[in-house]
Structure formats: C-alpha cells, structure tokens
Design a protein around this motif. Structure first.
Motif, mmCIF file in Angstrom:
data_model
loop_
_atom_site.group_PDB
_atom_site.id
_atom_site.type_symbol
_atom_site.label_atom_id
_atom_site.label_comp_id
_atom_site.label_asym_id
_atom_site.label_seq_id
_atom_site.Cartn_x
_atom_site.Cartn_y
_atom_site.Cartn_z
ATOM 1 N N SER A 111 44.516 40.855 36.969
ATOM 2 C CA SER A 111 45.255 41.515 35.883
ATOM 3 C C SER A 111 46.354 42.418 36.428
ATOM 4 C CB SER A 111 44.295 42.343 35.015
ATOM 5 O OG SER A 111 43.977 43.559 35.685
ATOM 6 N N GLN A 112 46.205 42.842 37.664
ATOM 7 C CA GLN A 112 47.150 43.805 38.246
ATOM 8 C C GLN A 112 48.334 43.146 38.947
ATOM 9 O OE1 GLN A 112 47.154 47.279 38.013
ATOM 10 N NE2 GLN A 112 45.724 46.668 36.417
ATOM 11 N N LYS A 113 48.299 41.803 39.075
ATOM 12 C CA LYS A 113 49.348 41.090 39.812
ATOM 13 C C LYS A 113 49.661 41.786 41.150
ATOM 14 C CE LYS A 113 51.728 38.993 35.879
ATOM 15 N NZ LYS A 113 51.083 39.658 34.713
ATOM 16 N N PRO A 114 48.671 41.863 42.047
ATOM 17 C CA PRO A 114 48.894 42.591 43.300
ATOM 18 C C PRO A 114 50.040 42.001 44.119
ATOM 19 C CG PRO A 114 46.825 41.381 43.381
ATOM 20 C CD PRO A 114 47.315 41.283 41.982
ATOM 21 N N GLU A 115 50.323 40.702 43.924
ATOM 22 C CA GLU A 115 51.433 40.083 44.663
ATOM 23 C C GLU A 115 52.754 40.749 44.281
ATOM 24 O OE1 GLU A 115 49.515 38.718 42.413
ATOM 25 O OE2 GLU A 115 50.715 37.644 40.928
ATOM 26 N N GLU A 116 52.806 41.298 43.050
ATOM 27 C CA GLU A 116 54.020 42.014 42.638
ATOM 28 C C GLU A 116 53.971 43.488 43.019
ATOM 29 O OE1 GLU A 116 54.729 41.356 38.446
ATOM 30 O OE2 GLU A 116 54.717 39.170 38.720
ATOM 31 N N LEU A 169 43.482 35.423 46.232
ATOM 32 C CA LEU A 169 43.170 34.004 46.133
ATOM 33 C C LEU A 169 41.724 33.786 45.734
ATOM 34 C CD1 LEU A 169 44.603 31.362 48.465
ATOM 35 C CD2 LEU A 169 42.226 31.144 47.769
ATOM 36 N N GLN A 170 41.529 33.030 44.652
ATOM 37 C CA GLN A 170 40.170 32.626 44.302
ATOM 38 C C GLN A 170 39.845 31.367 45.096
ATOM 39 O OE1 GLN A 170 38.878 32.430 40.176
ATOM 40 N NE2 GLN A 170 37.291 30.955 40.734
ATOM 41 N N ALA A 171 38.922 31.507 46.021
ATOM 42 C CA ALA A 171 38.555 30.382 46.886
ATOM 43 C C ALA A 171 37.651 29.421 46.123
ATOM 44 C CB ALA A 171 37.850 30.909 48.126
ATOM 45 N N GLU A 172 37.330 28.282 46.759
ATOM 46 C CA GLU A 172 36.468 27.305 46.090
ATOM 47 C C GLU A 172 34.998 27.657 46.231
ATOM 48 O OE1 GLU A 172 38.275 26.836 48.769
ATOM 49 O OE2 GLU A 172 37.536 25.242 50.079
ATOM 50 N N PRO A 193 34.073 34.415 41.957
ATOM 51 C CA PRO A 193 33.375 35.283 40.988
ATOM 52 C C PRO A 193 31.859 35.084 40.933
ATOM 53 C CG PRO A 193 34.734 33.621 39.868
ATOM 54 C CD PRO A 193 34.977 33.457 41.327
ATOM 55 N N ILE A 194 31.153 36.165 40.757
ATOM 56 C CA ILE A 194 29.703 36.122 40.504
ATOM 57 C C ILE A 194 29.310 37.441 39.845
ATOM 58 C CG2 ILE A 194 29.232 36.907 42.893
ATOM 59 C CD1 ILE A 194 26.526 35.455 42.751
ATOM 60 N N THR A 195 28.482 37.359 38.813
ATOM 61 C CA THR A 195 27.957 38.563 38.163
ATOM 62 C C THR A 195 26.975 39.248 39.111
ATOM 63 O OG1 THR A 195 28.112 37.392 36.072
ATOM 64 C CG2 THR A 195 26.786 39.395 36.069
ATOM 65 N N PRO A 196 26.936 40.558 39.229
ATOM 66 C CA PRO A 196 27.671 41.575 38.468
ATOM 67 C C PRO A 196 28.879 42.169 39.199
ATOM 68 C CG PRO A 196 25.765 42.555 39.512
ATOM 69 C CD PRO A 196 25.849 41.137 40.014
ATOM 70 N N GLN A 197 29.684 41.347 39.874
ATOM 71 C CA GLN A 197 30.867 41.905 40.527
ATOM 72 C C GLN A 197 32.153 41.189 40.125
ATOM 73 O OE1 GLN A 197 32.961 40.542 43.468
ATOM 74 N NE2 GLN A 197 32.160 38.746 42.408
ATOM 75 N N SER A 198 32.098 40.321 39.105
ATOM 76 C CA SER A 198 33.277 39.522 38.757
ATOM 77 C C SER A 198 34.481 40.361 38.345
ATOM 78 C CB SER A 198 32.930 38.544 37.626
ATOM 79 O OG SER A 198 31.961 37.633 38.088
ATOM 80 N N GLU A 199 34.242 41.603 37.903
ATOM 81 C CA GLU A 199 35.375 42.453 37.508
ATOM 82 C C GLU A 199 36.310 42.739 38.673
ATOM 83 O OE1 GLU A 199 32.232 43.201 36.787
ATOM 84 O OE2 GLU A 199 32.092 43.302 34.592
ATOM 85 N N VAL A 200 35.835 42.594 39.908
ATOM 86 C CA VAL A 200 36.721 42.869 41.041
ATOM 87 C C VAL A 200 37.900 41.901 40.998
ATOM 88 C CG1 VAL A 200 36.943 43.012 43.548
ATOM 89 C CG2 VAL A 200 34.824 43.739 42.472
ATOM 90 N N ILE A 201 37.593 40.616 40.964
ATOM 91 C CA ILE A 201 38.674 39.622 40.990
ATOM 92 C C ILE A 201 39.411 39.576 39.643
ATOM 93 C CG2 ILE A 201 37.255 37.583 40.444
ATOM 94 C CD1 ILE A 201 38.889 36.098 42.638
ATOM 95 N N THR A 260 36.695 40.637 51.112
ATOM 96 C CA THR A 260 36.106 39.824 50.062
ATOM 97 C C THR A 260 34.980 40.636 49.423
ATOM 98 O OG1 THR A 260 35.093 37.694 49.486
ATOM 99 C CG2 THR A 260 34.418 38.668 51.567
ATOM 100 N N THR A 261 34.580 40.211 48.237
ATOM 101 C CA THR A 261 33.440 40.852 47.575
ATOM 102 C C THR A 261 32.582 39.752 46.964
ATOM 103 O OG1 THR A 261 34.544 41.052 45.430
ATOM 104 C CG2 THR A 261 34.803 42.899 46.949
ATOM 105 N N SER A 262 31.314 40.053 46.763
ATOM 106 C CA SER A 262 30.438 39.089 46.106
ATOM 107 C C SER A 262 29.162 39.815 45.690
ATOM 108 C CB SER A 262 30.127 37.916 47.045
ATOM 109 O OG SER A 262 29.443 36.912 46.341
ATOM 110 N N SER A 263 28.196 39.068 45.218
ATOM 111 C CA SER A 263 26.875 39.620 44.940
ATOM 112 C C SER A 263 25.852 38.759 45.677
ATOM 113 C CB SER A 263 26.606 39.633 43.435
ATOM 114 O OG SER A 263 25.315 40.140 43.191
ATOM 115 N N SER A 264 24.659 39.280 45.805
ATOM 116 C CA SER A 264 23.610 38.773 46.705
ATOM 117 C C SER A 264 23.626 37.281 47.081
ATOM 118 C CB SER A 264 22.263 39.162 46.124
ATOM 119 O OG SER A 264 22.273 40.554 45.872
ATOM 120 N N PRO A 265 23.509 36.335 46.104
ATOM 121 C CA PRO A 265 23.463 34.928 46.535
ATOM 122 C C PRO A 265 24.754 34.520 47.252
ATOM 123 C CG PRO A 265 22.810 35.138 44.231
ATOM 124 C CD PRO A 265 23.366 36.463 44.649
ATOM 125 N N GLY A 266 25.876 35.054 46.809
ATOM 126 C CA GLY A 266 27.154 34.756 47.438
ATOM 127 C C GLY A 266 27.252 35.351 48.831
#
Lengths: 184, 360
Positions: free
Chosen positions: B42-47, B54-57, B29-37, B78-84
């Motif tokens: 919230s959607q339980k995509p595995e189901e 997977l939230q990586a380290e 997670p990183i702002t302003p894209q944390s809503e992706v993860i 994957t998704t992230s914002s600039s520094p990531g």
C-alpha cells in the motif's frame, strides 16, 4: 486513570473500528492506548471483539479477563462478557436481538438502542458511532474534540465526506442512552 | 518528537523497514503477519525510497532471494509466521554459514504443523538454538510492544551488519495484530553503491582490479578449513554473548519472586505483578530483550535475593531450559504457559506462581 474496555458484537457491526476511533482519541489527548482484536475466522461474519485500554500510565497486558466497561452488541457477547465486568464496573448494551437481558446488581447497566436509531436515521453504517456516543456520555474520559480528531485520523480520506454523519451519530448516542440499573 | 501513529505491530515492522532504508523485502503472506506485505504494497516503497518489494512464490524462494541480495551488501529482509519460518531454515543456515547480514521477523503462531493462527511462543528453540543444521546462532530480539516492533528493525540491521550474521525478530500474533501508539523515527536514506562498497568490503559488488574476488559460500569441503570456519563463527557468538545482551527489569528492587518472560508474555506478566503486589507479594519481572544472547549473568546476579523464579512462555517449556542453565539448583525455577494458541491470563500466571513456587 486506566480504563479497560471490551467491545463485542457481530463481525460487520463496526466493533473493531469503534475501538480504533476510541484508541486514536486517547492518543489525541496524550494517553497510552492499546487495541487488541480477536482475529481469524470470526472476523468473517461471526462474533468479533476488541479490547481497548486507555491509560495515563504504561499499559501492561493488552489482553484481560475482566473489564471496567463492557460494550455488548449481541446475545453471544452478553453470555460471554456480562460476568467479565469488574464489580462496580459498567455494562452498555444494545437491546436489539437481546433475548436475555443483563441481571447483575453489582454493576452499572445502560441500554442504548443504537441499531433502531441508526435505521430510523437512515444511516445504518454509523450504528457504531451512536454506541460510541452513548459510551462517552456514561464515561466522558476522552473529550469530544479529541474524538473528532481521532475519527478523522482513523477514517481513510476517501470516507472523510462521512465525518459530519459520524459526528451527528455520536451526538445522538449521547442523547439516547438510558440507565437500566445504576449503583449510585 | 517523531510522528505519532496508531499501528498494528505488523504495520510497524513494514513502515520501519521503509524508514530504515531497507533495500529489498522478499516475502510470502501468511496469517498472522500478512499485514507486513499488505502494508508495504500500500505504501509503494519503490516510489518512497526505491526499495524493492517482491512477493515470492514461496518462503523457500523468499529466503534464497534474501541470501542472494544480502551477498551484494544490500539491507534485505523477509517476514513470515511459524510454518513459513520452518521452510526458511535451510536458507538461514546457509546465510549464517556464509556470514551474511539480513533481518527475518517471525510473527509466531501455534503449532506444530500448520497449527493455528493464534499467538504462541513455541518457536523459541528454533529461534535461539540455530534452527537449521550446523553450529550457528541467530541474534534474536523479542519485541514486547508495537513501538519495539518498529525500533527493532534498525537495531536488528545494525547488529546483523556488525556481526555479519542473520538477526531474527521473534514476536507473535498478539504483538503483530495489536495496535498501539508508535513514535516513528525519521526516514534514513538508503545507502549509495559507493557507501556499500566502502562499508561492506566482503560484498559481491563487482570486482575492481585492486582486490581479489569476493566469494560468498558456506561450502568448505576440506574438514580442516571447515573446522577453522566454525571456530571463527564460535568466536563471533562469544563476542555477542559478551557485548549484546539486552534486557529490562521491572519492579525487581525488592522482588522475592521473579517472572522471566519475553514479548507478549512479559506484557501479561506485568499485569500479574500488579495483581500480586496488591496482595502483598513482592514480584518482579526480568524481560529478556535478546533471547540469544540470553541474559544469563543478569539472572545469576539476582539469585541471592530471590526465593524462586517462574518462567512464563506460551509454550510447553522452552525458555525454562535457559533459565535453569542460569540458575542451576540454587533456587526453584519452574515453567508456566498455555499451549497451541491460547493466551494465558494475568490471573493464571499469578496462580501458577502461587502453586508452583510459593506453595511448592
């Protein structure tokens, strides 16, 4: 028809969710909509604002510097957005906590004491819906049936037992909004 | 007509990923894209589809998980914002070198460094000129609406698999955080193992006796081999430049002045056009949808009818270099943009056109 609105107040007043309900109501009547929040640290207790646009046409910029309507819920927002209302536009404000009332003569000004009304109704959480009701009285751009649908769509299901209170608040807002200065 | 929803751009990316039949999402997670993860969890995509979430380290881990999973022919992102995204550059260079498909979305924020969480478009160079080391390109798509945030996920995967190349979706905090009406496409089933084996013969899906080992690598120590590998990559990029340019023209038919702007700046520029046309100024917009490959022929083709071009970007002037390469010195081409997370207003854009192009 295009209506460009800024809703501004404190974080926690329900500014963002009020905008979301309005936007969802627009979708329910096949309008184009955009909802652009201020985001970041100001969400956590400081000032919060959201720009909502309802239109029959494709929406260009979701960020604006002047608005058809400003809904202002604290003094900081009054200082920032009174001047941003287009000439001939509309300013709606809650008098609670306002020390400097709006002074412009080239816009329509309405006052709604929604904070006082919410506490006398014993329902502080539906403050924003009273304000929304007031707005809909002044600018009946979305019909109430679609607002109810929009409300249902934007509230998570666990809050659906609160729908009747929200609808009651909107109706109360329609009744209590008062003109301060109008152009016609 | 598909399902209509009011969604944030970030949520649209996430919902589209599930619906596009993505096999795995690795992110941090990183702002302003944390809503992706957030939305994905919230959607339980595995189901819903069996998709791995997977939230990586770290971002470095995310992109290397993408690298590994992409090697097996899976649809991964994957998704992230600039520094990531900066942290991911080494991995992206390896993925481009190893010719693997994957999708990365950058919801850009102001920089340099940790910068600010507000919207910016100052990652254009990084996105379109490679970003990491070596001679490589990413396919870069620039959504200008929440609808496009959703629609570009399957498009980006199609292009990534077609060219065996990473595709980048370059948006910003404005498109990520705003809500608009989205018409969602229907669920696409995830591909079966058999389908992957058939459509990705290069993937490491387990060696049958009928073929040699598939090797995923970007390491060719022999310079002659590495040069040949580079020629192969360059040939692929030329093909993209021929076949994959995407753009939109708005009010260009009678335009004497042209804005070139992508993503959120394209939206704001459209408002500036409305304001300008009320004053009698004939302004149009060319919106590059692919930033790489950049719509060079489309801009060149318009030059004889134009008096000048203003490139509008929330940066100190990055895309203007590609605009100038297209235009040369035939007509004036200038840049305008606010910096560091400040979003320019329609009025400011119009004033810049008047000062830098019309009056200049």
């Amino acid at each position: 028809m295009t209506e460009e609105i800024i809703i501004a107040g404190f974080g926690g007043q329900g500014v963002l969710s009020m905008g979301k309900i309005l936007a969802y109501s627009g979708i329910m009547q096949d309008q184009e909509v955009s909802w652009m929040p201020s985001y970041g640290p100001e969400m956590r207790g400081g000032t919060a604002n959201v720009t909502v646009i309802l239109s029959d046409e494709r929406i260009s910029s979701p960020i604006l510097t002047e608005y058809d309507t400003a809904i202002i819920l604290n003094q900081q927002s009054m200082d920032k957005f009174e001047e941003a209302v287009k000439p001939g536009g509309t300013l709606i404000y809650d008098g609670n906590g306002i020390s400097r009332h709006p002074e412009r003569k080239d816009i329509n000004i309405y006052r709604i004491d929604a904070a006082d009304e919410a506490s006398s109704m014993g329902l502080s959480k539906i403050f924003n819906m009273i304000v929304l009701g007031g707005y809909l009285k002044v600018k009946p751009l979305v019909n109430l049936k679609n607002v109810s649908l929009g409300l249902k769509k934007s509230l998570p299901e666990r809050y659906h037992h609160m729908l009747p209170d929200n609808e009651k608040a909107i109706k109360r807002g329609l009744e209590i909004i008062q003109p301060v200065h109008t152009l016609d | 007509m598909g399902e209509l929803k009011l969604m944030k751009g970030n949520e649209a990316i996430a919902e589209a990923a599930i619906r596009a039949g993505v096999d795995a999402y690795f992110g941090y997670p990183i702002t302003p894209q944390s809503e992706v993860i957030e939305y994905l969890s919230s959607q339980k995509p595995e189901e819903r589809t069996g998709m791995v979430l997977l939230q990586a380290e770290s971002e470095v881990a995310s992109i290397n998980m993408v690298y590994g999973a992409a090697g097996s022919g899976k649809k991964v992102m994957t998704t992230s914002s600039s520094p990531g995204i900066s942290l991911m550059q080494e991995g992206l260079s390896y993925i481009a070198g190893a010719e693997l498909p994957c999708v990365v979305a950058n919801v850009v924020r102001g920089g340099p460094g940790l910068g600010t969480i507000q919207p910016s478009q100052a990652d254009y160079f990084q996105a379109t000129k490679g970003g990491g080391h070596g001679d490589y390109k990413l396919i870069v798509l620039a959504p200008a609406s929440v609808q496009e945030m959703a629609d570009f996920i399957p498009l980006a995967f199609d292009l990534a698999f077609k060219y065996r190349n990473p595709a980048l979706i370059l948006s910003d905090g404005m498109i990520g955080q705003m809500m608009e009406k989205v018409e969602l496409f229907d669920q696409v089933p995830r591909r079966t193992e058999e389908e992957i084996k058939k459509t990705c013969p290069w993937a490491t899906t387990g060696k049958p006796k009928t073929r040699e080992r598939n090797i995923i690598t970007s390491l060719y120590l022999d310079p002659g081999t590495q040069e040949q590998h580079n020629y192969k990559l360059q040939k692929k990029y030329r093909k993209m430049e021929e076949d994959e340019i995407r753009y939109e023209k708005i009010e260009c038919d009678d335009a004497e002045y042209l804005f070139v702007a992508y993503g959120s700046s394209a939206r704001i520029a459209q408002k500036a056009i409305q304001l300008g046309r009320k004053k009698g100024m004939k302004i149009g917009l060319l919106r590059p949808i692919t930033l790489y490959p950049f719509p060079v022929p489309q801009i060149r083709e318009m030059i004889p009818r134009l008096k000048g071009i203003l490139s509008v970007e929330m940066s100190a002037g990055q895309m203007i270099e590609d605009v100038r390469l297209a235009v040369g010195d035939k007509i004036p081409a200038e840049h305008f943009g606010r910096l560091g997370g400040i979003i320019h207003s329609p009025t400011e854009i119009l004033e810049a056109l008047e000062q830098k192009i019309i009056g200049g």
